[in-house]
Design a protein around this motif. Structure first.
Motif, PDB file in Angstrom:
ATOM      1  N   VAL A  85       0.854  -1.185   0.000  1.00 43.33           N
ATOM      2  CA  VAL A  85       0.000   0.000   0.000  1.00 43.33           C
ATOM      3  C   VAL A  85       0.893   1.240   0.000  1.00 43.33           C
ATOM      4  CG1 VAL A  85      -1.795   1.272   1.256  1.00 43.33           C
ATOM      5  CG2 VAL A  85      -1.781  -1.247   1.273  1.00 43.33           C
ATOM      6  N   ASP A  86       0.536   2.191  -0.849  1.00 45.52           N
ATOM      7  CA  ASP A  86       1.271   3.459  -0.880  1.00 45.52           C
ATOM      8  C   ASP A  86       1.041   4.168   0.457  1.00 45.52           C
ATOM      9  OD1 ASP A  86       2.691   5.617  -2.622  1.00 45.52           O
ATOM     10  OD2 ASP A  86       1.010   6.649  -1.641  1.00 45.52           O
ATOM     11  N   LEU A  87       2.138   4.526   1.138  1.00 50.51           N
ATOM     12  CA  LEU A  87       2.045   5.087   2.485  1.00 50.51           C
ATOM     13  C   LEU A  87       1.371   6.460   2.478  1.00 50.51           C
ATOM     14  CD1 LEU A  87       2.644   4.707   5.460  1.00 50.51           C
ATOM     15  CD2 LEU A  87       4.969   5.553   5.055  1.00 50.51           C
ATOM     16  N   ALA A  88       1.626   7.232   1.453  1.00 51.09           N
ATOM     17  CA  ALA A  88       1.021   8.573   1.388  1.00 51.09           C
ATOM     18  C   ALA A  88      -0.490   8.467   1.278  1.00 51.09           C
ATOM     19  CB  ALA A  88       1.596   9.344   0.206  1.00 51.09           C
ATOM     20  N   SER A  89      -0.986   7.515   0.447  1.00 50.63           N
ATOM     21  CA  SER A  89      -2.439   7.359   0.308  1.00 50.63           C
ATOM     22  C   SER A  89      -3.054   6.818   1.595  1.00 50.63           C
ATOM     23  CB  SER A  89      -2.758   6.417  -0.861  1.00 50.63           C
ATOM     24  OG  SER A  89      -2.363   5.079  -0.554  1.00 50.63           O
ATOM     25  N   LEU A  90      -2.296   6.013   2.336  1.00 55.47           N
ATOM     26  CA  LEU A  90      -2.779   5.491   3.611  1.00 55.47           C
ATOM     27  C   LEU A  90      -2.970   6.625   4.614  1.00 55.47           C
ATOM     28  CD1 LEU A  90      -3.411   2.947   5.388  1.00 55.47           C
ATOM     29  CD2 LEU A  90      -0.992   2.986   6.051  1.00 55.47           C
ATOM     30  N   ARG A  91      -1.974   7.530   4.671  1.00 55.72           N
ATOM     31  CA  ARG A  91      -2.072   8.669   5.594  1.00 55.72           C
ATOM     32  C   ARG A  91      -3.262   9.566   5.232  1.00 55.72           C
ATOM     33  NH1 ARG A  91       4.298   9.969   4.836  1.00 55.72           N
ATOM     34  NH2 ARG A  91       5.134   8.393   6.279  1.00 55.72           N
ATOM     35  N   GLU A  92      -3.461   9.751   3.924  1.00 54.87           N
ATOM     36  CA  GLU A  92      -4.548  10.616   3.490  1.00 54.87           C
ATOM     37  C   GLU A  92      -5.906   9.977   3.761  1.00 54.87           C
ATOM     38  OE1 GLU A  92      -6.123  12.790  -0.630  1.00 54.87           O
ATOM     39  OE2 GLU A  92      -4.206  11.700  -0.578  1.00 54.87           O
ATOM     40  N   ALA A  93      -6.013   8.645   3.499  1.00 52.91           N
ATOM     41  CA  ALA A  93      -7.303   7.970   3.663  1.00 52.91           C
ATOM     42  C   ALA A  93      -7.741   7.913   5.113  1.00 52.91           C
ATOM     43  CB  ALA A  93      -7.233   6.566   3.067  1.00 52.91           C
ATOM     44  N   PHE A  94      -6.795   7.771   6.015  1.00 48.03           N
ATOM     45  CA  PHE A  94      -7.127   7.633   7.437  1.00 48.03           C
ATOM     46  C   PHE A  94      -6.775   8.887   8.236  1.00 48.03           C
ATOM     47  CE2 PHE A  94      -6.953   3.260   6.010  1.00 48.03           C
ATOM     48  CZ  PHE A  94      -8.012   2.670   6.679  1.00 48.03           C
ATOM     49  N   ASP A  95      -6.405   9.969   7.532  1.00 53.74           N
ATOM     50  CA  ASP A  95      -6.098  11.249   8.189  1.00 53.74           C
ATOM     51  C   ASP A  95      -5.037  11.052   9.274  1.00 53.74           C
ATOM     52  OD1 ASP A  95      -6.216  13.935   8.673  1.00 53.74           O
ATOM     53  OD2 ASP A  95      -7.950  13.802  10.022  1.00 53.74           O
ATOM     54  N   LEU A  96      -3.883  10.478   8.861  1.00 54.76           N
ATOM     55  CA  LEU A  96      -2.809  10.174   9.793  1.00 54.76           C
ATOM     56  C   LEU A  96      -1.738  11.263   9.758  1.00 54.76           C
ATOM     57  CD1 LEU A  96      -2.391   6.371   8.962  1.00 54.76           C
ATOM     58  CD2 LEU A  96      -3.655   7.375  10.879  1.00 54.76           C
ATOM     59  N   PRO A  97      -0.917  11.359  10.796  1.00 59.94           N
ATOM     60  CA  PRO A  97       0.177  12.344  10.788  1.00 59.94           C
ATOM     61  C   PRO A  97       1.151  12.078   9.646  1.00 59.94           C
ATOM     62  CG  PRO A  97      -0.190  11.475  13.003  1.00 59.94           C
ATOM     63  CD  PRO A  97      -1.012  10.638  12.072  1.00 59.94           C
ATOM     64  N   ALA A  98       1.915  13.081   9.311  1.00 63.67           N
ATOM     65  CA  ALA A  98       2.840  12.960   8.178  1.00 63.67           C
ATOM     66  C   ALA A  98       3.944  11.953   8.440  1.00 63.67           C
ATOM     67  CB  ALA A  98       3.432  14.333   7.858  1.00 63.67           C
ATOM     68  N   ASP A  99       4.275  11.718   9.717  1.00 69.30           N
ATOM     69  CA  ASP A  99       5.347  10.777  10.026  1.00 69.30           C
ATOM     70  C   ASP A  99       4.811   9.407  10.422  1.00 69.30           C
ATOM     71  OD1 ASP A  99       4.162  11.504  12.382  1.00 69.30           O
ATOM     72  OD2 ASP A  99       6.061  11.789  13.483  1.00 69.30           O
ATOM     73  N   ALA A 100       3.525   9.206  10.204  1.00 73.54           N
ATOM     74  CA  ALA A 100       2.945   7.910  10.559  1.00 73.54           C
ATOM     75  C   ALA A 100       3.566   6.809   9.711  1.00 73.54           C
ATOM     76  CB  ALA A 100       1.430   7.937  10.365  1.00 73.54           C
ATOM     77  N   GLY A 101       3.943   5.728  10.355  1.00 70.92           N
ATOM     78  CA  GLY A 101       4.518   4.585   9.644  1.00 70.92           C
ATOM     79  C   GLY A 101       6.011   4.622   9.529  1.00 70.92           C
ATOM     80  N   GLN A 102       6.683   5.681  10.035  1.00 68.85           N
ATOM     81  CA  GLN A 102       8.133   5.752   9.980  1.00 68.85           C
ATOM     82  C   GLN A 102       8.707   5.078  11.227  1.00 68.85           C
ATOM     83  OE1 GLN A 102       9.620   6.738   7.296  1.00 68.85           O
ATOM     84  NE2 GLN A 102       7.625   7.279   6.389  1.00 68.85           N
ATOM     85  N   ASP A 103       9.465   3.977  11.035  1.00 74.21           N
ATOM     86  CA  ASP A 103      10.041   3.221  12.149  1.00 74.21           C
ATOM     87  C   ASP A 103      11.422   3.751  12.503  1.00 74.21           C
ATOM     88  OD1 ASP A 103       7.872   1.550  12.275  1.00 74.21           O
ATOM     89  OD2 ASP A 103       8.709   0.176  10.780  1.00 74.21           O
ATOM     90  N   GLU A 104      11.666   3.825  13.760  1.00 74.08           N
ATOM     91  CA  GLU A 104      13.003   4.175  14.206  1.00 74.08           C
ATOM     92  C   GLU A 104      13.898   2.944  14.160  1.00 74.08           C
ATOM     93  OE1 GLU A 104      12.540   5.773  18.051  1.00 74.08           O
ATOM     94  OE2 GLU A 104      11.353   7.508  17.400  1.00 74.08           O
ATOM     95  N   THR A 105      15.206   3.208  14.082  1.00 72.29           N
ATOM     96  CA  THR A 105      16.162   2.100  13.983  1.00 72.29           C
ATOM     97  C   THR A 105      16.112   1.203  15.208  1.00 72.29           C
ATOM     98  OG1 THR A 105      17.613   3.512  12.674  1.00 72.29           O
ATOM     99  CG2 THR A 105      18.569   1.513  13.626  1.00 72.29           C
TER     100      THR A 105
END
Length: 229
Positions: A85-105
């Protein structure tokens, strides 16, 4: 005494259990190895797996699939197997923060460690299940062999008993057949013995009477005649 736990003997069944238990680990593996793009010194993801998308959006896999079918989410084009799933479309569809889905090391390393431990534990559990199944099969084979041996011994004893019964039945049948003849011979012999005893008695009585007559005649003779003989 506690009974050992028995597992189905099908290898396909064991494989199905293993695959079912490994499914969470596979999903974690997909999360840990999702494609990323390095931006400003950090790893920025561009697309995620279905499981990761559900986790990021806090929803279910069915919801993610349904929204993909409706076109509310965009599929990412990758050279990897599976649906992303394209992460940008996921954030837009569910109104998520811009950094949603970014994992730290650090979080990624922790997840990878947990994944390895889970896989190791599942592999150990699967080995234990296979060992228990092998032991159960061996015990079952031993029990079957013991039952077959006892059945063979019982069959041999039954044959011996039947042979003895047949022999005794033959003896009784022959005896029953011979009884009338034996009775006739006994009756005939008894009659013969009685006739001989009667003849002997008559002879003894005759000889006794003769002896008495001779004794009486001798006594009746004068004494001088007795001396002269």
């Amino acid at each position: 005494m506690a009974h050992a736990q028995h597992f189905p003997c099908s290898h396909r069944y064991l494989h199905g259990i293993a695959m079912h238990l490994l499914e969470p680990a596979r999903r974690l593996h997909g999360i840990c190895h999702a494609p990323a793009l390095k931006v400003h010194g950090t790893m920025e993801k561009r697309h995620v797996t279905l499981a990761e998308a559900a986790a990021i959006a806090g929803t279910s896999l069915d919801t993610i699939r349904r929204r993909l079918r409706k076109g509310e989410l965009e599929k990412a084009q990758t050279n990897q197997r599976g649906i992303f799933v394209d992460l940008a479309s996921l954030r837009e569809a569910f109104d998520l923060p811009a950094d949603a889905g970014q994992d730290e090391t650090a979080k990624t390393a922790e997840i990878e460690t947990a994944l390895k431990a889970a896989i190791k534990g599942l592999e150990k559990k699967l080995s234990e299940m296979r060992l228990a199944q092998a032991q159960s099969d061996l015990k079952h084979r031993d029990e079957v062999a013991g039952l077959e041996t006892r059945l063979a011994v019982a069959a041999a004893l039954a044959e011996q008993r039947q042979a003895e019964v047949d022999r005794l039945h033959g003896i009784l049948t022959a005896t029953a057949t011979q009884v009338p003849g034996i009775e006739e011979r006994l009756a005939s012999a008894q009659e013969g013995h009685l006739a001989e005893l009667k003849a002997l008695q008559e002879r003894m009585e005759r000889e006794t009477n003769e002896a008495r007559s001779e004794l009486a005649a001798w006594r009746a003779r004068p004494w001088w005649r007795r001396i002269a003989g």
